[in-house]
Design a protein around this motif. Structure first.
Motif, PDB file in Angstrom:
ATOM      1  N   ALA A  46       0.823  -1.219   0.000  1.00 18.50           N
ATOM      2  CA  ALA A  46       0.000   0.000   0.000  1.00 18.50           C
ATOM      3  C   ALA A  46       0.857   1.269   0.000  1.00 18.50           C
ATOM      4  N   GLY A  47       1.935   1.236  -0.800  1.00 21.73           N
ATOM      5  CA  GLY A  47       2.787   2.425  -0.875  1.00 21.73           C
ATOM      6  C   GLY A  47       3.360   2.788   0.480  1.00 21.73           C
ATOM      7  N   VAL A  48       3.826   1.778   1.231  1.00 23.79           N
ATOM      8  CA  VAL A  48       4.271   1.928   2.622  1.00 23.79           C
ATOM      9  C   VAL A  48       3.146   2.517   3.488  1.00 23.79           C
ATOM     10  N   ALA A  49       2.108   1.723   3.610  1.00 26.14           N
ATOM     11  CA  ALA A  49       0.990   2.071   4.511  1.00 26.14           C
ATOM     12  C   ALA A  49       0.334   3.403   4.158  1.00 26.14           C
ATOM     13  N   VAL A  50       0.283   3.713   2.882  1.00 22.74           N
ATOM     14  CA  VAL A  50      -0.274   4.997   2.442  1.00 22.74           C
ATOM     15  C   VAL A  50      -1.661   4.833   1.800  1.00 22.74           C
ATOM     16  N   ALA A 360       7.661 -10.541  -5.340  1.00 28.90           N
ATOM     17  CA  ALA A 360       7.224  -9.737  -6.486  1.00 28.90           C
ATOM     18  C   ALA A 360       7.134 -10.617  -7.729  1.00 28.90           C
ATOM     19  N   HIS A 361       8.096 -11.525  -7.882  1.00 29.85           N
ATOM     20  CA  HIS A 361       8.041 -12.439  -9.034  1.00 29.85           C
ATOM     21  C   HIS A 361       6.828 -13.353  -8.943  1.00 29.85           C
ATOM     22  N   ASN A 362       6.370 -13.621  -7.723  1.00 25.94           N
ATOM     23  CA  ASN A 362       5.173 -14.447  -7.552  1.00 25.94           C
ATOM     24  C   ASN A 362       3.884 -13.627  -7.562  1.00 25.94           C
ATOM     25  N   GLY A 363       4.009 -12.304  -7.777  1.00 19.30           N
ATOM     26  CA  GLY A 363       2.802 -11.486  -7.936  1.00 19.30           C
ATOM     27  C   GLY A 363       2.236 -10.937  -6.653  1.00 19.30           C
ATOM     28  N   VAL A 364       3.075 -10.782  -5.620  1.00 23.67           N
ATOM     29  CA  VAL A 364       2.600 -10.106  -4.410  1.00 23.67           C
ATOM     30  C   VAL A 364       3.655  -9.100  -3.956  1.00 23.67           C
ATOM     31  N   LEU A 365       3.204  -7.864  -3.747  1.00 18.69           N
ATOM     32  CA  LEU A 365       4.129  -6.779  -3.426  1.00 18.69           C
ATOM     33  C   LEU A 365       4.023  -6.417  -1.946  1.00 18.69           C
ATOM     34  N   HIS A 366       4.738  -7.190  -1.112  1.00 16.57           N
ATOM     35  CA  HIS A 366       4.856  -6.764   0.278  1.00 16.57           C
ATOM     36  C   HIS A 366       6.129  -5.943   0.392  1.00 16.57           C
ATOM     37  N   ILE A 367       6.371  -5.390   1.562  1.00 16.50           N
ATOM     38  CA  ILE A 367       7.565  -4.589   1.750  1.00 16.50           C
ATOM     39  C   ILE A 367       8.398  -5.187   2.888  1.00 16.50           C
ATOM     40  N   VAL A 368       9.407  -4.473   3.351  1.00 15.91           N
ATOM     41  CA  VAL A 368      10.250  -4.978   4.429  1.00 15.91           C
ATOM     42  C   VAL A 368      10.323  -3.910   5.518  1.00 15.91           C
ATOM     43  N   ALA A 369      10.789  -4.311   6.694  1.00 20.08           N
ATOM     44  CA  ALA A 369      11.057  -3.353   7.774  1.00 20.08           C
ATOM     45  C   ALA A 369      12.392  -3.758   8.362  1.00 20.08           C
ATOM     46  N   GLY A 370      13.450  -3.224   7.807  1.00 17.85           N
ATOM     47  CA  GLY A 370      14.788  -3.638   8.204  1.00 17.85           C
ATOM     48  C   GLY A 370      15.163  -4.923   7.491  1.00 17.85           C
ATOM     49  N   PRO A 371      16.384  -5.427   7.765  1.00 16.75           N
ATOM     50  CA  PRO A 371      16.903  -6.583   7.017  1.00 16.75           C
ATOM     51  C   PRO A 371      16.257  -7.912   7.387  1.00 16.75           C
ATOM     52  N   ILE A 376       3.929  -6.378   5.977  1.00 15.99           N
ATOM     53  CA  ILE A 376       2.723  -6.381   5.161  1.00 15.99           C
ATOM     54  C   ILE A 376       1.839  -5.245   5.650  1.00 15.99           C
ATOM     55  N   ALA A 377       1.468  -4.369   4.718  1.00 18.70           N
ATOM     56  CA  ALA A 377       0.534  -3.280   5.032  1.00 18.70           C
ATOM     57  C   ALA A 377      -0.412  -3.205   3.846  1.00 18.70           C
ATOM     58  N   THR A 378      -1.596  -3.756   4.023  1.00 22.20           N
ATOM     59  CA  THR A 378      -2.530  -3.783   2.899  1.00 22.20           C
ATOM     60  C   THR A 378      -3.407  -2.539   2.934  1.00 22.20           C
ATOM     61  N   SER A 379      -4.236  -2.398   1.936  1.00 25.29           N
ATOM     62  CA  SER A 379      -5.331  -1.431   2.021  1.00 25.29           C
ATOM     63  C   SER A 379      -6.202  -1.830   3.202  1.00 25.29           C
ATOM     64  N   LEU A 380      -6.824  -0.844   3.838  1.00 25.82           N
ATOM     65  CA  LEU A 380      -7.705  -1.153   4.975  1.00 25.82           C
ATOM     66  C   LEU A 380      -9.031  -1.734   4.513  1.00 25.82           C
ATOM     67  N   VAL A 381      -9.321  -1.596   3.227  1.00 26.03           N
ATOM     68  CA  VAL A 381     -10.583  -2.132   2.710  1.00 26.03           C
ATOM     69  C   VAL A 381     -10.316  -3.243   1.692  1.00 26.03           C
ATOM     70  N   ILE A 382      -9.184  -3.920   1.850  1.00 25.31           N
ATOM     71  CA  ILE A 382      -8.871  -5.046   0.959  1.00 25.31           C
ATOM     72  C   ILE A 382      -9.996  -6.091   1.079  1.00 25.31           C
ATOM     73  N   SER A 383     -10.364  -6.674  -0.054  1.00 22.66           N
ATOM     74  CA  SER A 383     -11.419  -7.697  -0.008  1.00 22.66           C
ATOM     75  C   SER A 383     -10.837  -8.992   0.545  1.00 22.66           C
ATOM     76  N   ASP A 384     -11.719  -9.853   1.067  1.00 23.47           N
ATOM     77  CA  ASP A 384     -11.256 -11.150   1.580  1.00 23.47           C
ATOM     78  C   ASP A 384     -10.565 -11.947   0.468  1.00 23.47           C
ATOM     79  N   GLU A 385     -11.080 -11.832  -0.768  1.00 21.36           N
ATOM     80  CA  GLU A 385     -10.515 -12.584  -1.899  1.00 21.36           C
ATOM     81  C   GLU A 385      -9.110 -12.097  -2.215  1.00 21.36           C
ATOM     82  N   GLU A 386      -8.948 -10.763  -2.287  1.00 24.40           N
ATOM     83  CA  GLU A 386      -7.610 -10.219  -2.589  1.00 24.40           C
ATOM     84  C   GLU A 386      -6.627 -10.591  -1.483  1.00 24.40           C
ATOM     85  N   LEU A 387      -7.098 -10.544  -0.242  1.00 25.02           N
ATOM     86  CA  LEU A 387      -6.223 -10.874   0.880  1.00 25.02           C
ATOM     87  C   LEU A 387      -5.744 -12.318   0.771  1.00 25.02           C
ATOM     88  N   ASP A 388      -6.681 -13.231   0.516  1.00 19.49           N
ATOM     89  CA  ASP A 388      -6.281 -14.643   0.424  1.00 19.49           C
ATOM     90  C   ASP A 388      -5.424 -14.911  -0.800  1.00 19.49           C
TER      91      ASP A 388
END
Ligand SMILES: *Cc1c(COP(=O)(O)O)cnc(C)c1O
Length: 404
Positions: A46-50, A360-371, A376-388
């Motif tokens: 989510a653009g770093v929790a944005v 990212a190669h598997n089609g999911v864009l999570h981020i990191v917090a340190g090494p 994971i910071a998703t949209s707050l209104v992510i659908s159950d389907e998108e989440l799964d």
């Protein structure tokens, strides 16, 4: 000359303070992004929790386009309706009685730190300027905020840092008691430490900070740039701690992707010490940003959305913990609403960036917090389907990396 651009142009034309992934996102809808080649990704960063409402949310698009046809900017010689409406809503929903708008989290903290110093110097004289901050914390990238932030790598090598900043370890009660004294003007803390791993601060420690700040008449500043605006399932994280700050800063999710920051405080602190001319911003509080943020705020403060955050977060944490057990790559999964930190273990210890690239190669864009933390910071209104679907793709990364 062709208008077509590609990732290689980043290295050719951009200042290399970032090292972005190879693909370039070009379009987004809800929690899905598409790159130049038309490949799709589930957005777990989510653009770093944005992007609190995901991409192209109708309420946000409507607010932006309507305001764009009316009024973009007027300067601070005038006020404007969207800013007044948003300020009123923020005050109604929080401890705050006064709001200062700016354009980013760093600017919100810059305002908070300047206000805390101004207040203390006004009341007690020039000695009372000490700021207590915590190792590992992040407060932005201006020179003052990197100096206050607890990561020397961001603030060193650029000449003398501002004086009067004392860093201590979080949860070290003895150290903080030693550090706070009559010259303390502010204690600044992230109630949940974001960039250093999504680590919640013990409410008992926050209570101690509250007591010490009150005892020495210093401002307790909560940096809720990342933890605020519904991220944790509370509107602001402080609301779950039982501790109320004197100044709170926020940004990131409040604009849902439009740049805006805010510093919130009480009338007593603001009215006496941030008088006309003491602080300012050309763009801060412009009608366009405030109109978008108002639309975002109206959605995220609804009890259904906040309840949804908590429900989906519990589901995500359950699945991530199960993955941790099955593949042995997570030693701990920390959940603070739709803001999760997976501590890496086994063969992936210390390799959060490599994990992120594989995902990212598997089609999911999570981020990191340190090494060592997958964030994971998703949209707050992510659908159950998108989440799964995102969690399925993340599981694929776990399976690949544990098999290696
Ligand atoms: C991101 C962040 C900031 C800085 O915000 P910018 O908008 O990048 O200036 C400050 N504090 C915390 C806790 C953050 O997560």
């Amino acid at each position: 000359m062709s208008d077509a651009v590609q990732r290689a142009d980043f290295d050719r034309y951009m200042v290399p303070v970032f090292a972005p992934l190879d693909m370039i996102p070009v379009r987004g809808e809800a929690s899905r992004l598409w790159d130049q080649q038309g490949r799709d990704y589930i957005d777990f960063g989510a653009g770093v929790a944005v992007t609190a409402l995901g991409h192209a949310h109708p309420a946000q698009v409507k607010a932006l386009t309507e305001q764009a046809g009316k009024l973009w900017h007027v300067s601070n010689y005038y006020t404007n309706e969207p800013a007044l409406r948003l300020a009123k809503k923020l005050c109604d929903a929080t401890f705050a009685e006064r709001v200062f708008f700016c354009n980013s989290g760093a600017e919100a903290n810059e305002a908070a730190l300047k206000l805390a110093r101004k207040r203390a110097v006004n009341k007690y004289g020039p000695e009372k300027i000490d700021i207590i901050a915590f190792n590992g914390s992040f407060h932005g990238r201006t020179f003052f905020t990197v100096s206050v932030g607890g990561q020397a790598k961001y603030s060193s090598g650029m000449g003398p840092n501002p004086a009067g900043i004392i860093h201590v370890d979080l949860h070290d009660e003895a150290a903080v008691r030693r550090a706070v004294g009559r010259n303390t003007c502010a204690i600044i803390v992230e109630p949940i430490v974001g960039e250093s791993g999504v680590v919640p601060v013990d409410p008992a420690f926050l209570r101690l900070l509250r007591e010490l700040a009150t005892e020495h008449d210093a401002a307790l500043i909560f940096d809720e740039v990342q933890s605020g605006n519904g991220r944790t399932g509370a509107l602001y994280a402080y609301m779950n701690t039982g501790v109320v700050p004197d100044i709170m800063t926020t940004a990131k999710g409040i604009g849902g992707g439009f740049p805006i920051g805010a510093m919130l405080t009480t009338a007593a602190i603001a009215d006496e010490h941030f008088t006309p001319g003491v602080h300012g911003s050309t763009f801060g509080g412009n009608p366009l940003a405030c109109a978008v943020a108002e639309a975002v705020f109206d959605v995220i403060r609804s009890p259904e959305v906040l309840e949804g955050v908590r429900r989906k977060a519990a589901h995500a944490a359950r699945r991530l913990r199960a993955m941790g057990q099955q593949y042995g790559l997570f030693s701990e999964v920390r959940e603070s609403g739709l803001w999760l930190g997976c501590e890496l273990a086994g063969s992936m210890q210390g390799k959060a960036s490599a994990f992120m690239t594989a995902s990212a190669h598997n089609g999911v864009l999570h981020i990191v917090a340190g090494p060592n933390v997958i964030r994971i910071a998703t949209s707050l209104v992510i659908s159950d389907e998108e989440l799964d679907e995102g969690l399925d793709r993340l599981e694929k990364t776990c399976a690949q990396l544990s098999a290696r």
